[in-house]
Write a protein that holds these residues in place. Structure first.
Motif, PDB file in Angstrom:
ATOM      1  N   ALA A   1       1.631   9.542  -5.018  1.00  0.00           N
ATOM      2  CA  ALA A   1       1.523   9.737  -6.466  1.00  0.00           C
ATOM      3  C   ALA A   1       0.263  10.505  -6.852  1.00  0.00           C
ATOM      4  O   ALA A   1      -0.729  10.544  -6.124  1.00  0.00           O
ATOM      5  CB  ALA A   1       1.523   8.379  -7.176  1.00  0.00           C
ATOM      6  N   THR A   2       0.345  11.075  -8.019  1.00  0.00           N
ATOM      7  CA  THR A   2      -0.802  11.680  -8.687  1.00  0.00           C
ATOM      8  C   THR A   2      -0.924  11.036 -10.060  1.00  0.00           C
ATOM      9  O   THR A   2       0.096  10.964 -10.759  1.00  0.00           O
ATOM     10  CB  THR A   2      -0.603  13.197  -8.869  1.00  0.00           C
ATOM     11  OG1 THR A   2      -0.537  13.805  -7.573  1.00  0.00           O
ATOM     12  CG2 THR A   2      -1.743  13.813  -9.654  1.00  0.00           C
ATOM     13  N   PRO A   3      -2.085  10.545 -10.460  1.00  0.00           N
ATOM     14  CA  PRO A   3      -3.335  10.459  -9.715  1.00  0.00           C
ATOM     15  C   PRO A   3      -3.179   9.642  -8.428  1.00  0.00           C
ATOM     16  O   PRO A   3      -2.231   8.873  -8.278  1.00  0.00           O
ATOM     17  CB  PRO A   3      -4.276   9.741 -10.690  1.00  0.00           C
ATOM     18  CG  PRO A   3      -3.668   9.864 -12.031  1.00  0.00           C
ATOM     19  CD  PRO A   3      -2.206   9.950 -11.818  1.00  0.00           C
ATOM     20  N   ILE A   4      -4.127   9.780  -7.561  1.00  0.00           N
ATOM     21  CA  ILE A   4      -4.027   9.211  -6.215  1.00  0.00           C
ATOM     22  C   ILE A   4      -4.174   7.691  -6.267  1.00  0.00           C
ATOM     23  O   ILE A   4      -5.056   7.162  -6.961  1.00  0.00           O
ATOM     24  CB  ILE A   4      -5.103   9.862  -5.321  1.00  0.00           C
ATOM     25  CG1 ILE A   4      -4.773  11.358  -5.165  1.00  0.00           C
ATOM     26  CG2 ILE A   4      -5.196   9.159  -3.973  1.00  0.00           C
ATOM     27  CD1 ILE A   4      -5.850  12.186  -4.518  1.00  0.00           C
ATOM     28  N   SER A   5      -3.320   6.994  -5.526  1.00  0.00           N
ATOM     29  CA  SER A   5      -3.380   5.531  -5.528  1.00  0.00           C
ATOM     30  C   SER A   5      -4.647   5.077  -4.799  1.00  0.00           C
ATOM     31  O   SER A   5      -5.154   5.758  -3.890  1.00  0.00           O
ATOM     32  CB  SER A   5      -2.147   4.944  -4.862  1.00  0.00           C
ATOM     33  OG  SER A   5      -2.253   5.034  -3.456  1.00  0.00           O
ATOM     34  N   THR A   6      -5.125   3.917  -5.192  1.00  0.00           N
ATOM     35  CA  THR A   6      -6.360   3.419  -4.562  1.00  0.00           C
ATOM     36  C   THR A   6      -6.105   3.053  -3.098  1.00  0.00           C
ATOM     37  O   THR A   6      -7.018   3.140  -2.273  1.00  0.00           O
ATOM     38  CB  THR A   6      -6.912   2.210  -5.329  1.00  0.00           C
ATOM     39  OG1 THR A   6      -5.877   1.226  -5.475  1.00  0.00           O
ATOM     40  CG2 THR A   6      -7.425   2.622  -6.694  1.00  0.00           C
ATOM     41  N   ALA A   7      -4.871   2.651  -2.786  1.00  0.00           N
ATOM     42  CA  ALA A   7      -4.556   2.358  -1.379  1.00  0.00           C
ATOM     43  C   ALA A   7      -4.661   3.632  -0.546  1.00  0.00           C
ATOM     44  O   ALA A   7      -5.253   3.641   0.537  1.00  0.00           O
ATOM     45  CB  ALA A   7      -3.155   1.768  -1.276  1.00  0.00           C
ATOM     46  N   ARG A   8      -4.101   4.708  -1.057  1.00  0.00           N
ATOM     47  CA  ARG A   8      -4.166   5.994  -0.332  1.00  0.00           C
ATOM     48  C   ARG A   8      -5.621   6.447  -0.196  1.00  0.00           C
ATOM     49  O   ARG A   8      -6.044   6.905   0.868  1.00  0.00           O
ATOM     50  CB  ARG A   8      -3.338   7.039  -1.097  1.00  0.00           C
ATOM     51  CG  ARG A   8      -3.354   8.448  -0.503  1.00  0.00           C
ATOM     52  CD  ARG A   8      -2.418   8.562   0.677  1.00  0.00           C
ATOM     53  NE  ARG A   8      -2.384   9.882   1.273  1.00  0.00           N
ATOM     54  CZ  ARG A   8      -1.395  10.771   1.086  1.00  0.00           C
ATOM     55  NH1 ARG A   8      -0.368  10.470   0.327  1.00  0.00           N
ATOM     56  NH2 ARG A   8      -1.417  11.951   1.685  1.00  0.00           N
ATOM     57  N   LEU A   9      -6.357   6.317  -1.287  1.00  0.00           N
ATOM     58  CA  LEU A   9      -7.776   6.700  -1.270  1.00  0.00           C
ATOM     59  C   LEU A   9      -8.497   5.990  -0.123  1.00  0.00           C
ATOM     60  O   LEU A   9      -9.201   6.610   0.676  1.00  0.00           O
ATOM     61  CB  LEU A   9      -8.424   6.317  -2.610  1.00  0.00           C
ATOM     62  CG  LEU A   9      -9.919   6.595  -2.729  1.00  0.00           C
ATOM     63  CD1 LEU A   9     -10.164   8.024  -3.181  1.00  0.00           C
ATOM     64  CD2 LEU A   9     -10.582   5.631  -3.727  1.00  0.00           C
ATOM     65  N   CYS A  10      -8.306   4.680  -0.057  1.00  0.00           N
ATOM     66  CA  CYS A  10      -9.047   3.888   0.927  1.00  0.00           C
ATOM     67  C   CYS A  10      -8.613   4.195   2.352  1.00  0.00           C
ATOM     68  O   CYS A  10      -9.445   4.272   3.256  1.00  0.00           O
ATOM     69  CB  CYS A  10      -8.873   2.398   0.632  1.00  0.00           C
ATOM     70  SG  CYS A  10      -9.631   1.931  -0.938  1.00  0.00           S
ATOM     71  N   MET A  11      -7.322   4.397   2.552  1.00  0.00           N
ATOM     72  CA  MET A  11      -6.865   4.633   3.916  1.00  0.00           C
ATOM     73  C   MET A  11      -7.186   6.053   4.397  1.00  0.00           C
ATOM     74  O   MET A  11      -7.353   6.286   5.594  1.00  0.00           O
ATOM     75  CB  MET A  11      -5.366   4.334   4.033  1.00  0.00           C
ATOM     76  CG  MET A  11      -5.030   2.874   3.739  1.00  0.00           C
ATOM     77  SD  MET A  11      -6.159   1.673   4.520  1.00  0.00           S
ATOM     78  CE  MET A  11      -5.654   1.776   6.233  1.00  0.00           C
ATOM     79  N   GLU A  12      -7.272   6.994   3.472  1.00  0.00           N
ATOM     80  CA  GLU A  12      -7.720   8.342   3.861  1.00  0.00           C
ATOM     81  C   GLU A  12      -9.196   8.286   4.291  1.00  0.00           C
ATOM     82  O   GLU A  12      -9.596   8.971   5.237  1.00  0.00           O
ATOM     83  CB  GLU A  12      -7.555   9.326   2.700  1.00  0.00           C
ATOM     84  CG  GLU A  12      -6.102   9.633   2.312  1.00  0.00           C
ATOM     85  CD  GLU A  12      -5.414  10.631   3.234  1.00  0.00           C
ATOM     86  OE1 GLU A  12      -6.009  11.023   4.253  1.00  0.00           O
ATOM     87  OE2 GLU A  12      -4.246  10.999   2.929  1.00  0.00           O
TER      88      GLU A  12
ATOM     89  N   ALA B   1       0.825  -1.218   0.000  1.00  0.00           N
ATOM     90  CA  ALA B   1       0.000   0.000   0.000  1.00  0.00           C
ATOM     91  C   ALA B   1       0.852   1.258   0.000  1.00  0.00           C
ATOM     92  O   ALA B   1       0.413   2.326  -0.452  1.00  0.00           O
ATOM     93  CB  ALA B   1      -0.936  -0.011   1.207  1.00  0.00           C
ATOM     94  N   ALA B   2       2.065   1.136   0.504  1.00  0.00           N
ATOM     95  CA  ALA B   2       2.944   2.309   0.590  1.00  0.00           C
ATOM     96  C   ALA B   2       3.495   2.728  -0.766  1.00  0.00           C
ATOM     97  O   ALA B   2       3.951   3.869  -0.931  1.00  0.00           O
ATOM     98  CB  ALA B   2       4.095   2.015   1.549  1.00  0.00           C
ATOM     99  N   ILE B   3       3.467   1.821  -1.738  1.00  0.00           N
ATOM    100  CA  ILE B   3       4.023   2.147  -3.056  1.00  0.00           C
ATOM    101  C   ILE B   3       3.118   3.180  -3.736  1.00  0.00           C
ATOM    102  O   ILE B   3       1.897   3.036  -3.743  1.00  0.00           O
ATOM    103  CB  ILE B   3       4.133   0.880  -3.930  1.00  0.00           C
ATOM    104  CG1 ILE B   3       4.986  -0.165  -3.219  1.00  0.00           C
ATOM    105  CG2 ILE B   3       4.738   1.214  -5.290  1.00  0.00           C
ATOM    106  CD1 ILE B   3       4.997  -1.509  -3.914  1.00  0.00           C
ATOM    107  N   ALA B   4       3.716   4.178  -4.289  1.00  0.00           N
ATOM    108  CA  ALA B   4       2.998   5.269  -4.958  1.00  0.00           C
ATOM    109  C   ALA B   4       2.070   6.014  -3.998  1.00  0.00           C
ATOM    110  O   ALA B   4       1.060   6.581  -4.405  1.00  0.00           O
ATOM    111  CB  ALA B   4       2.201   4.733  -6.160  1.00  0.00           C
ATOM    112  N   TRP B   5       2.430   6.021  -2.740  1.00  0.00           N
ATOM    113  CA  TRP B   5       1.598   6.649  -1.700  1.00  0.00           C
ATOM    114  C   TRP B   5       1.359   8.132  -1.988  1.00  0.00           C
ATOM    115  O   TRP B   5       0.284   8.653  -1.735  1.00  0.00           O
ATOM    116  CB  TRP B   5       2.267   6.452  -0.331  1.00  0.00           C
ATOM    117  CG  TRP B   5       1.438   6.912   0.818  1.00  0.00           C
ATOM    118  CD1 TRP B   5       1.599   8.033   1.560  1.00  0.00           C
ATOM    119  CD2 TRP B   5       0.279   6.238   1.343  1.00  0.00           C
ATOM    120  NE1 TRP B   5       0.626   8.114   2.521  1.00  0.00           N
ATOM    121  CE2 TRP B   5      -0.198   7.027   2.412  1.00  0.00           C
ATOM    122  CE3 TRP B   5      -0.402   5.068   1.015  1.00  0.00           C
ATOM    123  CZ2 TRP B   5      -1.318   6.677   3.160  1.00  0.00           C
ATOM    124  CZ3 TRP B   5      -1.520   4.713   1.763  1.00  0.00           C
ATOM    125  CH2 TRP B   5      -1.963   5.507   2.817  1.00  0.00           C
TER     126      TRP B   5
END
Lengths: 659, 119
Positions: free
Chosen positions: A462-473, A456-460
């Motif tokens: 990045a733009t566009p936003i990673s789906t992992a970041r989206l979900c954890m936000e 999940a940390a990969i491309a944390w």
């Protein structure tokens, strides 16, 4: 269409449209108190049904209160008033539907005679949305809703989501306005919208349907439909609502009208001998694996599955048709454990074949390759209601998989017997080995969790936003509330199931079943509706492609004050198709034509980009976006959460990575 | 969309020396970023090579550990679910640039240092 009755035969002048006066006289002898009769008829000493089942009319009345329906006679009363009495006995809370002339009679009865309660009419902008809302509601509330469709055209609109509900084994009561009597129905449009057998449109993907031709017939058909729909395997049912029957005064057939008492049917449990054989295989296995798909959708069901898994110290693979098993439990494992199994028990698997086989779409000639996921000799057990409801035309039953111990039955109803059988079959000599197996799984679980976080940390940033970041936000803003990730459509690489702590059925309740696009937006509104009544916070991860099929569902949420936080997974494309066309181009050794888009021509949703936040605002939502910078995402979601807590729906439009 | 801009020429040069691979010597991470999008790699592997459990079986190609030759051999004939990219549709030079782009991507932070991954 009402049957020709004896009085009509004796008096040829009494046709359907001239029946009023005769019915007014005859009706005096048919006075009934249908709703009251239904509740009064409940025997006091009836055994309490298993708690897994939906409440019966009596329990529902005690919990929610059945509206006080005054006693009435049939004298001059329209058929649709009686139909409303029938509906009220079933404790159906909402009726999401698009209004239509073909069911105007019952519409008027529902909101005036029925006071627009139980059910409450929810205005929808499309029949497909009405069904989707009912589907999403059931997944959270475990109670069915009904919807009304407008003749041929309305039912055609509704079909895709009826199919989704059928594939997902979710009950929806679909009532279709129709006007059978060709000699008396209005010409023109109403005739175009009528059919000889309107339910034929959906017969292949409903569990049962009927065309009642008298008031009493309607009462029996409606209660029967409800019972059939809610008995596992659950599925949609269809009732044709004849306009003549609904509009005209109730006819007197010399019998008092009555409403059959609804009693929930006990779910079918697996045959005990087969259950014992399954237990014998499981306790003697070195590497048993439990695979669960649409297995359980209640707290009790989840608890039973945990009991079984812990008894066996067996890993559980979630196929995500429902939550089935807590994401926090150490026995939850990825599907790779299937390859190590010597015994597999599949619990209500939508696709057993694909669980133990692997199809790879890798051939230019259109023929993929197939390989086995399991070792030779692996014993297979199945508990499923699939064999209890199979039709021919639509292929949702998937490829045939031979199983060593196939058990026809509902998973939740069968688990208690299976757990007892496992306890009895478990020799003391196996207990140490089983405990050791559990310890190894626990260690693998902890390691796997750490690896998942690192992925999940990969491309944390990045733009566009990673789906992992989206979900954890999102999770950061909701985790301290009583929350529900409502049924929706965003394909975000399963991050919520991999990283959110979920242990209640409403934390996650699975996908559409039929994968028909246009389900997510209305289903999320339906789920939020169910959560609203429990004071629970609802969030959806909404894909862009799905949204544009039925954006009208957003308006329904605003109109009926259904709080929902929708976070857009806006990857600006029909991404599955983006990949499919690329794949075919590669197989054919061609450079794919993207035109001015990112994806192959015809698959992108850009140029212009859709401003979902403005779309949402235009139908009464609070909205923000587009969010492209990951640093702005958390604050935007936080703001939206506050709006939703105040009772309003809110949408955050986020530009995301594809998956 | 604004990708992380990395001038990879020096790094690629260094990598090429280590690996003794001529294609990598001429590779440009910046061109590779464009080629990665133009050739549709992003579709299954996302724009930053992080991949997905649903489109790349969870495989991460950012900062790939594969030597260039192995990387190239796989892309030309993947054998599994990935469709092949033959030289007619993806020239060697583009492939070398893509490799350079993937190698240029910033290493992820440790998950333990990201508060949202430790809720």
């Amino acid at each position: 269409m009402p049957k020709k009755d004896s009085s009509a035969k004796n008096n040829p002048k009494l046709d359907r449209r001239k029946f009023l006066a005769a019915a007014a006289v005859a009706g005096a002898s048919s006075a009934v108190k249908p709703a009251m009769a239904a509740t009064e008829a409940q025997p006091q000493d009836q055994p309490r049904p298993p708690s897994v089942l939906p409440p019966n009319a009596r329990v529902a009345a005690a919990e929610n209160g059945v509206p006080d329906i005054p006693p009435y006679s049939t004298e001059g009363r329209p058929g649709s008033d009686f139909m409303v009495d029938v509906i009220k006995t079933l404790n159906i809370k909402y009726l999401p539907a698009n209004p239509a002339s073909s069911y105007r009679a019952i519409h008027e009865s529902l909101i005036d005679y029925g006071k627009n309660t139980m059910p409450e009419f929810l205005t929808c902008t499309h029949e497909e949305a009405g069904v989707g809302i009912a589907h999403g509601y059931y997944k959270i509330a475990n109670k069915p809703l009904m919807t009304l469709c407008h003749g041929t055209v309305g039912l055609m609109h509704a079909t895709m989501n009826i199919y989704n509900a059928y594939c997902d084994r979710v009950p929806v009561i679909v009532v279709n306005g129709n006007d059978l009597d060709a000699a008396h129905r209005p010409p023109g449009v109403p005739t175009v919208h009528s059919a000889q057998d309107i339910n034929a449109i959906v017969r292949e993907f409903t569990k049962w349907d009927d065309t009642p031709v008298s008031a009493q017939h309607f009462a029996e058909s409606f209660v029967r439909a409800y019972q059939i729909a809610t008995t596992p395997p659950c599925a949609p049912v269809a009732i044709s609502l004849d306009d003549g029957l609904a509009t005209e005064p109730i006819r007197d057939y010399g019998q008092k009208l009555s409403i059959p008492k609804y009693v929930p049917t006990a779910a079918p449990a697996g045959e005990l001998g087969a259950v014992r054989e399954a237990a014998r295989l499981l306790v003697n296995a070195e590497r048993p694996v439990i695979v669960a798909d649409r297995a359980v959708n209640t707290e009790r069901g989840i608890s039973l599955l945990v009991q079984l898994a812990e008894l066996l110290q067996a890993p559980v693979v979630r196929q995500n048709g429902r939550l089935n098993f807590p994401t926090t439990h150490y026995l939850g494992r990825p599907e790779s454990v299937i390859g190590q199994a010597d015994v597999i028990i599949g619990l209500e698997l939508a696709d057993y074949w694909n669980t133990v086989n692997k199809f790879t779409d890798n051939n230019a000639q259109g023929v993929g390759s197939v390989s086995s996921r399991i070792k030779p000799g692996t014993k297979l057990i199945s508990i499923s209601t699939l064999q209890l409801m199979t039709k021919s035309n639509y292929q949702e039953f998937q490829r045939f998989q031979s199983v060593d111990v196939p058990i026809a039955g509902d998973v939740e109803a069968t688990l208690p017997a299976l757990i007892e059988a496992v306890k009895l079959a478990l020799p003391d000599s196996r207990k140490d080995a089983i405990a050791k197996r559990g310890q190894a799984i626990r260690e693998a679980h902890m390691k796997g969790r750490d690896e998942t976080k690192q992925l999940a940390a990969i491309a944390w940033d990045a733009t566009p936003i990673s789906t992992a970041r989206l979900c954890m936000e999102i999770y950061a803003q909701i985790k301290d509330m009583d929350w529900s990730l409502v049924p929706s459509s965003g394909n975000v690489s399963n991050w919520p199931l991999r990283l959110w702590a979920m242990d209640k059925h409403y934390h996650y309740s699975g996908d559409s079943g039929g994968y028909g696009v246009g389900w997510g937006a209305p289903a999320s509104v339906g789920g939020a509706l169910a959560n609203r009544d429990e004071g629970r916070f609802s969030v959806s991860i909404q894909s862009d492609g799905d949204m544009m099929y039925s954006p009208g569902a957003l308006w329904t949420a605003a109109r009926h004050k259904i709080p929902l936080l929708a976070v857009m997974h806006n990857n600006r494309g029909y991404h599955q198709e983006v990949m499919h066309v690329q794949r075919l181009a590669n197989f054919r050794n061609r450079v794919v034509n993207t035109g001015s888009d990112l994806g192959p021509i015809g698959t992108s949703i850009m140029n212009p980009d859709i401003e979902y936040h403005k779309l949402a605002e235009s139908v009464g939502w609070w909205a923000k976006g587009p969010i492209k910078d990951p640093a702005e995402l958390g604050p935007a979601i936080k703001e939206a959460v506050a709006v939703v807590k105040s009772g309003q729906p809110a949408l955050v439009n986020v530009w995301t990575q594809p998956r | 969309m604004g990708f992380v801009r990395v001038n990879f020429t020096l790094a690629a040069f260094a990598a090429g020396l280590v690996l003794g691979q001529v294609p990598a010597l001429a590779a440009s991470a910046e061109n590779g970023k464009v080629a990665f999008v133009k050739n549709g790699c992003w579709q299954c592997h996302d724009f930053n090579g992080q991949g997905s459990v649903s489109t790349s079986a969870g495989r991460v190609i950012a900062n790939t550990q594969l030597p260039f030759d192995a990387f190239k051999a796989y892309v030309r004939d993947p054998g599994g679910a990935m469709p092949p990219f033959h030289v007619e549709i993806l020239p060697d030079s583009d492939l070398a640039d893509i490799y350079a782009y993937l190698e240029s991507l910033p290493k992820p932070r440790a998950a333990k240092d990201i508060p949202l991954l430790n809720q």
